[in-house]
Design a protein around this motif. Sequence first.
Motif, PDB file in Angstrom:
ATOM      1  N   UNK A  25      -4.398  -9.042   6.536  1.00 16.54           N
ATOM      2  CA  UNK A  25      -4.840  -8.918   7.927  1.00 16.54           C
ATOM      3  C   UNK A  25      -3.667  -9.045   8.884  1.00 16.54           C
ATOM      4  N   UNK A  26      -2.785  -9.997   8.616  1.00 18.50           N
ATOM      5  CA  UNK A  26      -1.606 -10.182   9.471  1.00 18.50           C
ATOM      6  C   UNK A  26      -0.716  -8.953   9.440  1.00 18.50           C
ATOM      7  N   UNK A  27      -0.509  -8.410   8.257  1.00 19.72           N
ATOM      8  CA  UNK A  27       0.406  -7.277   8.118  1.00 19.72           C
ATOM      9  C   UNK A  27      -0.229  -5.958   8.527  1.00 19.72           C
ATOM     10  N   UNK A  28      -1.546  -5.892   8.528  1.00 21.76           N
ATOM     11  CA  UNK A  28      -2.229  -4.708   9.018  1.00 21.76           C
ATOM     12  C   UNK A  28      -2.207  -3.519   8.092  1.00 21.76           C
ATOM     13  N   UNK A  29      -1.902  -3.762   6.811  1.00 14.44           N
ATOM     14  CA  UNK A  29      -1.841  -2.668   5.844  1.00 14.44           C
ATOM     15  C   UNK A  29      -1.946  -3.265   4.448  1.00 14.44           C
TER      16      UNK A  29
END
Length: 322
Positions: A25-29
């Motif tokens: 979720x933090x990295x978005x990928x």
Amino acid sequence: MSPRAVGVRAGFAEMPAALRAWVVEVLGSPIVETREMTGGMSPGCATRVRCADGRRAFVKAVGTPLNPDTPTMFRREAAVLGLLGQHPLWAALQASYDDDEWVGLVLEDVEGAHPDLAEEATIGALLAATDSLGAVLAERVPSPDAAAHGFNDFRVAATNWAASFDDVRRLDEVPVPDWVRDDLDGWQAKVAGLAAYDVECLQHWDIRNDNLVQRPDGSIVFVDWGQAMVGPVWLDPLLARLERAEDPWFDGSLASSSALAAAGDDTVTTWLVGFGTMLAVRTVTAADINLPTLAAFRRSESTRMLTAAARRLDLGAHLPEQ
């Protein structure tokens, strides 16, 4: 260069599902590649990750099921990096996770490798970077409050080191040389005196090759801030030189630091005896949960510190062979 401190780590895949989902979720990928790193003593993961969109990050995580104390160190690292913000001298914190049991950090993935501090140019770069780090830390955190942020306090550490001489008195198996045992009262008083130093500066307090990354351009990056300490200005310059403590180079290098020169040779030698004795005591008293290599590392470091002190005292004395 291989890291000097190497523990036994769990991998990213062994971290709780909720923590792994948070990283994505933090990295978005989605994460498409993981590379587990060695170095350091945490039993948790230390993982370089690559996402489907090409983004990279460094993820470290640990929980109380692995070790009851290490999550506190990760919380301290998050607090330090949250105060400091971004700078080329350290890997920036992107996000932190804490569910009271597991703690995770997503950090900048610094390109590079652990430096070889036997090389003159590299140790020179480290000493210069350490001086720069001290100046930046003083600017970013001019009045560090150890209690408010959960940082270590050098005065507490020095007091505890002095108390370790009581353990030497009662435990014959503590691996210290005779010249320490022959003057326990004297050394205990000297080590206790270290607590009188002003603790005006935030210090990394864990500078060794496995907590450093050297970029391809030769610049040094300081990582692993879990031991951060409020202490005297000469502390990090001393630690930056400890990789060569057993070499006479160490003694000559002290004059190149104005802070160490002001502290004086007696302070440095007393520090070596106090730190080395504390480590020796911990080799026989500590309960290291899921840290199977830590006792041997402490013993090795204690040997280096006390051998260096013996050289500086011109005793010609060393610890017994391990």
